[in-house]
Motif scaffolding. Structure first.
Motif, PDB file in Angstrom:
ATOM      1  N   GLY A  25      12.954  30.321   7.729  1.00 21.01           N
ATOM      2  CA  GLY A  25      11.711  30.260   8.490  1.00 21.01           C
ATOM      3  C   GLY A  25      10.489  29.985   7.634  1.00 21.01           C
ATOM      4  N   PHE A  26       9.373  30.566   8.041  1.00 21.89           N
ATOM      5  CA  PHE A  26       8.110  30.362   7.344  1.00 21.89           C
ATOM      6  C   PHE A  26       8.165  30.910   5.929  1.00 21.89           C
ATOM      7  N   ALA A  27       9.038  31.899   5.705  1.00 23.88           N
ATOM      8  CA  ALA A  27       9.164  32.483   4.368  1.00 23.88           C
ATOM      9  C   ALA A  27       9.514  31.441   3.322  1.00 23.88           C
ATOM     10  N   ALA A  28      10.210  30.378   3.724  1.00 23.37           N
ATOM     11  CA  ALA A  28      10.580  29.327   2.777  1.00 23.37           C
ATOM     12  C   ALA A  28       9.342  28.645   2.209  1.00 23.37           C
ATOM     13  N   SER A  29       8.333  28.412   3.060  1.00 20.81           N
ATOM     14  CA  SER A  29       7.091  27.798   2.577  1.00 20.81           C
ATOM     15  C   SER A  29       6.340  28.740   1.654  1.00 20.81           C
ATOM     16  N   VAL A  30       6.315  30.033   1.990  1.00 22.88           N
ATOM     17  CA  VAL A  30       5.648  31.024   1.145  1.00 22.88           C
ATOM     18  C   VAL A  30       6.291  31.060  -0.231  1.00 22.88           C
ATOM     19  N   ASP A  31       7.628  31.057  -0.255  1.00 22.56           N
ATOM     20  CA  ASP A  31       8.343  31.113  -1.523  1.00 22.56           C
ATOM     21  C   ASP A  31       8.101  29.850  -2.344  1.00 22.56           C
ATOM     22  N   ALA A  32       8.068  28.684  -1.678  1.00 21.47           N
ATOM     23  CA  ALA A  32       7.823  27.426  -2.394  1.00 21.47           C
ATOM     24  C   ALA A  32       6.450  27.443  -3.051  1.00 21.47           C
TER      25      ALA A  32
ATOM     26  N   ARG B   5       9.347  47.001  -4.498  1.00 23.03           N
ATOM     27  CA  ARG B   5      10.351  47.735  -5.282  1.00 23.03           C
ATOM     28  C   ARG B   5      10.395  47.159  -6.696  1.00 23.03           C
ATOM     29  N   LEU B   6      10.271  48.024  -7.715  1.00 20.39           N
ATOM     30  CA  LEU B   6      10.264  47.579  -9.106  1.00 20.39           C
ATOM     31  C   LEU B   6      11.664  47.655  -9.706  1.00 20.39           C
TER      32      LEU B   6
ATOM     33  N   HIS C  39      -9.626  40.215 -25.027  1.00 19.22           N
ATOM     34  CA  HIS C  39      -8.196  40.506 -25.009  1.00 19.22           C
ATOM     35  C   HIS C  39      -7.453  39.505 -24.126  1.00 19.22           C
ATOM     36  N   ARG C  40      -6.163  39.374 -24.373  1.00 18.01           N
ATOM     37  CA  ARG C  40      -5.339  38.451 -23.597  1.00 18.01           C
ATOM     38  C   ARG C  40      -4.843  39.107 -22.307  1.00 18.01           C
ATOM     39  N   VAL C  41      -4.585  38.248 -21.325  1.00 20.93           N
ATOM     40  CA  VAL C  41      -3.927  38.645 -20.079  1.00 20.93           C
ATOM     41  C   VAL C  41      -2.633  37.856 -20.012  1.00 20.93           C
ATOM     42  N   VAL C  42      -1.493  38.555 -20.071  1.00 25.78           N
ATOM     43  CA  VAL C  42      -0.214  37.859 -20.169  1.00 25.78           C
ATOM     44  C   VAL C  42       0.707  38.245 -19.014  1.00 25.78           C
ATOM     45  N   LEU C  43       1.670  37.371 -18.756  1.00 29.45           N
ATOM     46  CA  LEU C  43       2.686  37.619 -17.742  1.00 29.45           C
ATOM     47  C   LEU C  43       4.031  37.814 -18.414  1.00 29.45           C
ATOM     48  N   GLU C  44       4.737  38.857 -18.011  1.00 23.86           N
ATOM     49  CA  GLU C  44       6.072  39.139 -18.510  1.00 23.86           C
ATOM     50  C   GLU C  44       7.061  38.804 -17.393  1.00 23.86           C
ATOM     51  N   GLU C  45       7.741  37.669 -17.540  1.00 21.26           N
ATOM     52  CA  GLU C  45       8.580  37.159 -16.460  1.00 21.26           C
ATOM     53  C   GLU C  45       9.720  38.107 -16.113  1.00 21.26           C
ATOM     54  N   GLY C  46      10.193  38.872 -17.074  1.00 22.40           N
ATOM     55  CA  GLY C  46      11.319  39.767 -16.821  1.00 22.40           C
ATOM     56  C   GLY C  46      10.965  41.055 -16.120  1.00 22.40           C
ATOM     57  N   ALA C  47       9.678  41.385 -16.010  1.00 24.17           N
ATOM     58  CA  ALA C  47       9.248  42.596 -15.309  1.00 24.17           C
ATOM     59  C   ALA C  47       9.057  42.237 -13.836  1.00 24.17           C
ATOM     60  N   VAL C  48       9.961  42.688 -12.985  1.00 22.10           N
ATOM     61  CA  VAL C  48      10.052  42.166 -11.628  1.00 22.10           C
ATOM     62  C   VAL C  48       9.696  43.215 -10.580  1.00 22.10           C
ATOM     63  N   ALA C  49       8.886  42.772  -9.610  1.00 14.61           N
ATOM     64  CA  ALA C  49       8.623  43.548  -8.393  1.00 14.61           C
ATOM     65  C   ALA C  49       9.128  42.730  -7.216  1.00 14.61           C
ATOM     66  N   TRP C  50       9.932  43.346  -6.370  1.00 11.37           N
ATOM     67  CA  TRP C  50      10.501  42.665  -5.210  1.00 11.37           C
ATOM     68  C   TRP C  50       9.656  42.955  -3.968  1.00 11.37           C
ATOM     69  N   ASP C  51       9.334  41.890  -3.235  1.00  9.47           N
ATOM     70  CA  ASP C  51       8.500  42.023  -2.045  1.00  9.47           C
ATOM     71  C   ASP C  51       9.191  41.365  -0.855  1.00  9.47           C
ATOM     72  N   ARG C  52       8.677  41.636   0.323  1.00  3.11           N
ATOM     73  CA  ARG C  52       9.158  40.996   1.540  1.00  3.11           C
ATOM     74  C   ARG C  52       8.180  39.886   1.899  1.00  3.11           C
TER      75      ARG C  52
ATOM     76  N   PHE D  24      10.501  37.308  -4.069  1.00  2.00           N
ATOM     77  CA  PHE D  24      10.691  37.584  -2.652  1.00  2.00           C
ATOM     78  C   PHE D  24      12.160  37.768  -2.317  1.00  2.00           C
ATOM     79  N   GLU D  25      12.440  38.772  -1.511  1.00  2.00           N
ATOM     80  CA  GLU D  25      13.788  38.980  -1.004  1.00  2.00           C
ATOM     81  C   GLU D  25      14.004  38.093   0.224  1.00  2.00           C
ATOM     82  N   ASP D  26      15.173  37.434   0.289  1.00  2.75           N
ATOM     83  CA  ASP D  26      15.542  36.584   1.426  1.00  2.75           C
ATOM     84  C   ASP D  26      14.446  35.595   1.789  1.00  2.75           C
ATOM     85  N   PRO D  27      14.078  34.688   0.858  1.00  2.00           N
ATOM     86  CA  PRO D  27      12.962  33.786   1.125  1.00  2.00           C
ATOM     87  C   PRO D  27      13.353  32.439   1.743  1.00  2.00           C
TER      88      PRO D  27
END
Length: 374
Positions: free
Chosen positions: A168-175, A135-136, A231-244, A162-165
């Motif tokens: 369980g194992f999700a904590a390691s994924v988020d870390a 979800r964007l 050309h540059r490849v940049v990350l925009e921290e404020g552009a967010v996609a939410w995943d499970r 990540f939503e609800d990270p």
């Protein structure tokens, strides 16, 4: 003595990979930052999304894309259905909130082939590449387009959260992902990131390369070709996609094996990545990607050398004890689940699982010629 050379070589390479390169690139980003010259133009955008049996998520994703904060009439959507046997194509055709072009392929060919066909009929100046599950945030596209107003930028990528990270194992994924994100942000701030998240990135249509058949990691292949083009490849921290996040090691294993095996494939598809000078981000590519693929074998060599040398010197004995303590910590985290919430344990778990997956990925790439079929 061979064991001594193996011990110190593997120790130094592991230290550089995980605790040397990250602070080095962070320091460079602060000493020699390269700011992005953001603008406010809103060029036409074609959203490109490939799906294989994505009916469960597709309607919500199309509604999400239609709600993006971007001028009306400036966004169209292409949905490429890769051998879908569910209602994905019908759902896409039934969406009326935004213009949707549906490309329906009866044969399952993999994401790369679908992307090539979708980009061939795209009309937007920018391509917004997304996956069906995430979800964007409403301002995600606007933020990425602002970065691409800088003529030096060829790819602008969003941030995966990540939503609800915390359970369980999700904590390691988020870390692990927080650690990875810090490195990518520093690479971006000091020049260019090496890879992006396939869940959310924008690229100039004129720079999008034809993907070789069977490419698994378009989100690394495309940025590296854009980088090579100057050309540059940049990350925009404020552009967010939410995943499970993955909530079990089995679920995460399937996802990571495909991604890590894709890195082996990437080198085979684009051997120029290994050539200094030809690859303008050679050191970053080796430090961020290749050494991580070597890490499980370096760990194995380090462990064997430590045990073999343990009686010869205190430093080798300490290394053996540290390895043993690491294994005990992982076992305790499984036996006492509340320990898994502690940050050191989360990081240790992520480190162990990622290296286990990297070792398995080599065999997955060698033995699975249908790796590109998701």
């Amino acid at each position: 003595m061979l064991a001594i050379a193996v011990f110190w070589t593997s120790a130094l390479l592991l230290a550089y990979t995980y605790v040397g390169y990250p602070p080095l690139v962070i320091a460079v980003s602060r000493i020699r930052p390269r700011p992005i010259r953001r603008g406010d133009s809103r060029p036409p955008v074609t959203v490109v999304m490939t799906v294989h049996n994505g009916a469960a998520d597709l309607a919500a994703k199309l509604d999400n894309l239609s709600a993006l904060d971007y001028p009306s009439g400036r966004v169209d959507i292409i949905v490429a259905c890769d051998g879908c046997s569910d209602a994905s194509a019908a759902i896409a055709r039934g969406h009326t909130a935004s213009p949707v072009t549906v490309l329906e392929f009866g044969e399952r060919r993999g994401k790369a082939a679908c992307l090539n066909d979708a980009v061939a009929v795209a009309t937007g100046e920018l391509l917004l590449m997304v996956d069906v599950r995430q979800r964007l945030e409403p301002d995600a596209l606007r933020r990425l387009a602002a970065c691409l107003d800088d003529p030096a930028v060829g790819v602008a990528a969003g941030e995966l959260r990540f939503e609800d990270p915390e359970t369980g194992f999700a904590a390691s994924v988020d870390a692990y992902w927080r650690y990875e994100k810090a490195i990518r942000l520093a690479e971006s701030a000091s020049g260019s990131a090496i890879g992006v998240s396939g869940a959310l990135y924008a690229v100039r249509r004129a720079l999008f390369p034809t993907l070789p058949a069977g490419t698994v990691l378009d989100d690394v292949y495309v940025p590296m070709h854009v980088l090579r083009a100057g050309h540059r490849v940049v990350l925009e921290e404020g552009a967010v996609a939410w995943d499970r996040p993955s909530h079990s090691s089995t679920q995460e294993r399937s996802r990571k094996l495909r991604t890590l095996a894709g890195n082996f494939q990437l080198v085979a598809l684009a051997p120029w990545l290994l050539v200094p000078g030809v690859n303008p981000a050679w050191l970053r590519f080796v430090s961020h990607k290749l050494l991580r693929l070597l890490s499980p074998w370096l760990l194995l060599a380090f462990a064997v050398a430590s045990v073999a040398l343990a009686r010869s010197h205190a430093i080798y004995m300490l290394a053996s004890i540290a390895l043993g303590a690491f294994v005990v910590l992982l076992l305790m985290a499984r036996l006492v689940p509340p320990m898994g919430r502690l940050l050191p344990v989360r990081l240790a778990g992520a480190f162990a699982h990622m290296n286990l997956y990297a070792a398995q990925a080599l065999f997955a790439w060698v033995g699975n010629r249908r790796l590109h079929l998701w």
